[in-house]
Motif scaffolding. Structure first.
Motif, PDB file in Angstrom:
ATOM      1  N   SER A   1       0.815  -1.220   0.000  1.00 57.50           N
ATOM      2  CA  SER A   1       0.000   0.000   0.000  1.00 57.50           C
ATOM      3  C   SER A   1       0.845   1.265   0.000  1.00 57.50           C
TER       4      SER A   1
ATOM      5  N   THR B   1      -2.641   3.327   5.122  1.00 58.64           N
ATOM      6  CA  THR B   1      -3.320   2.606   6.207  1.00 58.64           C
ATOM      7  C   THR B   1      -4.590   1.893   5.775  1.00 58.64           C
ATOM      8  N   GLY B   2      -5.011   2.074   4.528  1.00 61.20           N
ATOM      9  CA  GLY B   2      -6.257   1.453   4.089  1.00 61.20           C
ATOM     10  C   GLY B   2      -7.437   2.402   4.119  1.00 61.20           C
ATOM     11  N   ARG B   3      -7.246   3.605   4.652  1.00 57.23           N
ATOM     12  CA  ARG B   3      -8.314   4.593   4.665  1.00 57.23           C
ATOM     13  C   ARG B   3      -8.665   5.008   3.234  1.00 57.23           C
TER      14      ARG B   3
ATOM     15  N   THR C   1      -2.833  -5.062  10.526  1.00 59.93           N
ATOM     16  CA  THR C   1      -4.091  -4.818  11.215  1.00 59.93           C
ATOM     17  C   THR C   1      -4.612  -6.133  11.789  1.00 59.93           C
TER      18      THR C   1
ATOM     19  N   ARG D   1      -4.256  -6.843   7.128  1.00 55.47           N
ATOM     20  CA  ARG D   1      -3.773  -5.834   6.170  1.00 55.47           C
ATOM     21  C   ARG D   1      -2.340  -5.489   6.550  1.00 55.47           C
TER      22      ARG D   1
ATOM     23  N   LEU E   1       0.826  -3.147   6.506  1.00 57.45           N
ATOM     24  CA  LEU E   1       1.105  -1.723   6.378  1.00 57.45           C
ATOM     25  C   LEU E   1       2.621  -1.526   6.400  1.00 57.45           C
TER      26      LEU E   1
ATOM     27  N   ALA F   1      -0.425   2.818  13.126  1.00 60.11           N
ATOM     28  CA  ALA F   1      -0.947   2.217  11.893  1.00 60.11           C
ATOM     29  C   ALA F   1      -1.881   1.027  12.121  1.00 60.11           C
TER      30      ALA F   1
ATOM     31  N   GLN G   1      -5.279   2.598  13.125  1.00 58.64           N
ATOM     32  CA  GLN G   1      -5.919   3.318  12.027  1.00 58.64           C
ATOM     33  C   GLN G   1      -6.292   2.361  10.905  1.00 58.64           C
ATOM     34  N   GLY G   2      -5.408   1.390  10.633  1.00 55.57           N
ATOM     35  CA  GLY G   2      -5.685   0.424   9.577  1.00 55.57           C
ATOM     36  C   GLY G   2      -6.844  -0.491   9.922  1.00 55.57           C
ATOM     37  N   THR G   3      -6.914  -0.938  11.192  1.00 57.51           N
ATOM     38  CA  THR G   3      -8.034  -1.784  11.600  1.00 57.51           C
ATOM     39  C   THR G   3      -9.341  -1.003  11.550  1.00 57.51           C
TER      40      THR G   3
ATOM     41  N   ASP H   1     -10.405  -0.991   8.064  1.00 64.54           N
ATOM     42  CA  ASP H   1     -10.996  -2.284   7.695  1.00 64.54           C
ATOM     43  C   ASP H   1     -12.432  -2.386   8.210  1.00 64.54           C
TER      44      ASP H   1
END
Length: 907
Positions: free
Chosen positions: A432, A645-647, A796, A800, A802, A825, A828-830, A833
């Motif tokens: 990512s 972070t997947g956001r 996460t 995920r 990071l 991270a 924020q990543g969880t 998700d």
């Protein structure tokens, strides 16, 4: 006759600049390469810009110099060279010489002394010298033959330039530095004498010798400090004065030996391959398809076909053959070519398809250059024929950014179905932190480079749209897109399937993109009259602030001009200079003004003015202009593969950055309304990142507080301050809130002290008490730092990955920032998700229940819906339930629901 020019580069200065300016780049073997890359770019740029007759790059050699003998504490305060930089020195030397430069690093003297000696030899030979450095000591060398250039700031100094910058002429620089000292080299100056005082004295007395003779005239403590420093001046003069008579090998004294040499192309290709420098390799080799070895040889790289078969479909017979083959194929890579990159406006120009490596077709449909219309199939008839296949749910289509293609087809009345894979999302799940454009992925995973969009369409004002591209070029470009997409799926899928976390997250992302597509397609209704009124009100408020600002400034000026604002703040009002820009001007940025605003009224008014201006220009003025005429609504674009972070991120317009902490920002949300018969409903996860922290860390006390439904900030305050829950004051709760959120973002004692307005000692005590009550949180943070350093990534709850490229090998502030990111991270990543899972669950439920209500926005941890009035009770009941049940964590998930006629009321 024009003087010849000698270009001297202070290699040691460049070296550190490159190291700290560049990210923590590494090649496939893990070797650091950032400083090497920065040096190459800088050295090539400056030689091309000045095209000198002679050029030399000079470095400090390891070991002691004559100055160390004079003063053992010379440069004693300098930290040792970072290990990651030290290992790059040898390859940097090798590369610079391969670039055609003469390189000098001589023991016993510093780079400055060699530079001065070469410049003196040049003067004697009537050769002009340009010295590229960021070192102020070298300003003492400037004269009619010698000038300085700082490539970082593009600052160029002749004699008058030195006077303008330092307040003294070049011949006074030694005296100037003797007065102020040199902290970098640990050379003592006169205590409490800064640059302004030193420049004023030298302007008044002419030289340090004259100043010494009249030392008794200097009054006060500063005069006493000067007199006490006089005995050290003989030493500091020797330390600061740059030698112009170094003993150099005869080779370097003969300028015909310093002529730029031709680049050693073979050597550079070898080096750039080793370092993984893709762009530089292509530039130096002249081969646009050249790819470094580390990119060109991947384990799962499919065999590159010796020849490709790209065809243009322009007859009914060819179209039927193509249609038959794609219907029979297990997988079909598919791409659209359009006349625009705006999803709601883009119209289809052509389609490309591939069912095998090296084989693709392009079906042109709407190229409108002269003479092309007769060469293409009828667009309407062709799409009617292809529509059943395009809408088929059979999972066989492979796309790169399927969401965009779905919009394009929807604009033609076609509902895209049967998407099997999206290579952009595959690449995003795998890494990512890296770019996910087709061009980048083809280079990284296939070792392939096709025609670029700029090559066929141009750029800037002269650029053409794709429908004007000649058919032969369009066919090559479009077929490459489909072919590369097909190949990428083959390469990336085994990587995804090799790790359970990748499979889980990729499956989630593939469920999310159709939800985002629907949200974008629906759009958001705006109250234009409300926004117009807000713009008028903001304009009046800004005018009122202008008058107050002019009164305090005692003159009108351009508030939006950093230069004029700086003159008012620092020259007219004499406010303290807290920081400077890269060019050396006193800063007027937000951080600086915020600090000044604590003590001075004008910076506070400037900040208030800027806040209003930003809301007005970004939202109240701009949003009405972004309403799409076809729907009467605004249609944002959610970038699904842009944030590490997947956001999600939102653009055109950005609906996620509307300020919520100011009244004006909150008022903007009042203009987001529902169509008649509907209203706005908002559901927001409660304290989601703290709940994730409780789950990940496994801290019993934190989990207990959430399980019992306590106000988490009040509970933390009770723990940290040692009081009963009922006795927690508002101030204690506020401090606990800062601690709770600060620590998950890696905040230390300094940041907490600044935030709460307390001493660092008190802040550290708060942190110590927090960790004593929540010990597993401290353990989580430490173990996460360690894992991140070892692995280069964190994960996460759902797998995920990071990546944190800065974490390995970084030093100082960069290392600290990377560690803070590593701690935050996973939270924020969880959270990212979870909100994505919630979007999928809510969309599935709305469709299953056949409701007219629909999601229209996703903002951080919040979902915003346009709910039909008759469906409100059902949605209100199920929405928080759906969001809380998407995952089973060690603490309960909670979502709070609000509703109203507009977003502000609902939020």
């Amino acid at each position: 006759m024009k003087n010849k020019t000698l270009l001297l580069v202070d290699g040691s200065s460049y070296l550190y600049r490159s190291y700290y300016a560049m990210p923590n780049l590494r090649n496939q073997s893990g070797e650091p390469t950032g400083a090497i890359y920065g040096m190459v770019k800088m050295m090539r740029k400056i030689s091309q810009e000045f095209n000198p007759d002679y050029m030399v790059c000079i470095f400090d050699a390891p070991g002691k110099t004559f100055r160390d003998e004079l003063y053992p504490d010379y440069k004693a305060q300098r930290p040792p060279m970072p290990d990651d930089l030290r290992v790059q020195i040898a390859p940097i030397y090798e590369t610079i010489e391969a670039l055609g430069w003469t390189l000098i690093a001589q023991e016993g003297v510093e780079a400055d002394d060699i530079i001065a000696t070469l410049a003196e030899i040049a003067r004697q030979n009537d050769v002009k010298t340009i010295i590229s450095t960021g070192d102020k000591d070298i300003a003492q060398l400037v004269n009619e033959h010698i000038s300085l250039i700082n490539t970082m700031t593009d600052e160029r100094l002749d004699r008058e330039g030195v006077k303008h910058k330092f307040g003294v002429y070049p011949e006074q620089i030694i005296d100037f530095l003797m007065l102020v000292g040199d902290k970098v080299d640990n050379v003592p100056g006169v205590e409490k004498v800064g640059e302004k005082t030193a420049a004023k004295w030298l302007e008044q007395y002419g030289s340090l010798d004259n100043l010494i003779q009249q030392a008794d005239k200097l009054t006060g403590k500063i005069g006493e400090n000067f007199r006490q420093a006089i005995p050290q001046f003989a030493l500091t003069r020797q330390l600061i004065t740059i030698k112009k008579d170094c003993e150099l090998p005869e080779t370097y004294r003969q300028f015909d030996q310093l002529v730029p040499k031709a680049e050693n192309q073979e050597k550079l290709i070898e080096l750039f391959n080793r370092f993984g420098f893709k762009t530089l390799l292509r530039e130096v080799s002249g081969d646009k398809d050249a790819i470094p070895t580390e990119y060109a040889h991947q384990d799962t790289l499919p065999e590159i076909p010796k020849e490709v078969h790209y065809s243009m479909v322009t007859t009914p017979e060819a179209l039927m053959m193509c249609l038959t083959k794609i219907q029979e194929a297990d997988s079909v890579a598919f791409d659209t070519e359009t006349n625009s990159l705006e999803p709601m406006k883009a119209r289809l120009v052509g389609l490309s398809l591939s069912i095998a490596v090296g084989q693709a077709w392009y079906i042109p449909l709407a190229h409108n250059s002269a003479g092309l219309l007769d060469e293409q199939l009828d667009k309407t008839q062709t799409l009617d024929l292809l529509k059943p296949w395009l809408e088929s749910d059979k999972p066989q289509k492979i796309l790169q950014n399927a969401k965009f293609d779905a919009h394009v087809l929807a604009n033609e009345g076609i509902s895209l179905g049967g998407v099997k894979h999206d290579t952009m999302l595959m690449a995003y799940v795998l890494a990512s932190n890296k770019k996910v454009s087709l061009e980048e992925l083809a280079s990284r995973y296939l070792g392939r480079k096709g025609l670029s969009f700029e090559e066929i369409c141009g750029k800037g004002a002269s650029a053409i749209t794709f429908d004007q591209v000649p058919l032969d070029k369009a066919t090559q470009y479009a077929c490459e897109d489909a072919d590369f997409t097909f190949q990428l799926a083959q390469v990336l899928l085994p990587k995804i399937e090799a790790y359970e976390g990748f499979k889980t997250i990729y499956a989630l992302e593939m469920q999310v993109w159709p939800v985002l597509y629907q949200m974008e397609r629906v759009g958001v209704k705006l109250d234009e009259q409300e926004l117009k009124q807000q713009s008028d009100d903001l304009g009046k408020a800004m005018m009122a602030l202008e008058e107050k600002i002019y009164t305090l400034a005692e003159q009108p000026f351009n508030i939006n001009s950093p230069k004029q604002l700086g003159e008012v703040l620092y020259e007219r009002l004499k406010l303290p200079i807290l920081s400077k820009t890269n060019s050396g001007a006193p800063s007027t940025d937000e951080d600086t003004l915020t600090k000044l605003a604590a003590d001075y009224p004008l910076p506070a008014l400037i900040l208030a003015y800027r806040s209003l201006a930003k809301v007005k220009s970004t939202y109240t003025d701009k949003l009405p202009r972004m309403i799409f005429s076809g729907t009467g609504r605004v249609h944002t674009n959610y970038a699904q593969a842009a944030v590490v972070t997947g956001r999600l991120s939102s653009s055109d317009p950005n609906l996620q950055n509307i300020p919520v902490r100011t009244e004006e920002g909150r008022r903007v949300r009042k203009a987001f309304i529902a169509q008649e018969g509907f209203h706005i409903m908002s559901a927001d996860y409660s304290q989601i990142e703290l709940r994730v922290m409780a789950h990940i860390s496994g801290d019993a006390n934190l989990q207990k507080a959430f399980a019992e439904g306590k106000d988490i900030h009040r509970a933390t305050a009770a723990e940290v301050f040692g009081v009963n829950l009922e006795e927690v004051s508002a101030e204690q709760r506020r401090a606990a809130k800062v601690i709770n959120f600060g620590l998950i973002y890696g905040m230390g004692a300094f940041g907490l002290a600044s935030n709460l307005g307390i001493s660092r000692e008190a802040a550290q005590n708060y942190i110590n008490r927090y960790f004593s009550r929540y010990p597993s949180v401290a353990e989580y943070m430490e173990s996460t730092r360690s894992k991140a350093h070892d692995q280069g990534y964190v994960e996460t709850v759902f797998g995920r990955r990071l990546w944190l490229p800065e974490i390995q090998g970084a030093k100082g502030p960069r290392k600290a920032a990377a560690e803070r990111a590593a701690i935050n991270a996973p939270m924020q990543g969880t959270a990212a998700d979870l909100i994505k899972k919630a979007m999928v669950a809510v969309q599935h439920w709305l469709r299953e229940q056949k409701l007219a209500s629909r999601m229209i926005m996703q903002v951080h941890d919040e979902l915003v819906l346009e709910v039909k009035n008759e469906e409100a009770d059902r949605v209100r009941e199920y929405l928080p339930r759906l969001m809380s049940e998407v995952a089973q964590l060690a603490v309960p998930l909670e979502a709070e629901v609000g509703e109203g006629d507009n977003w502000e009321q609902a939020h």
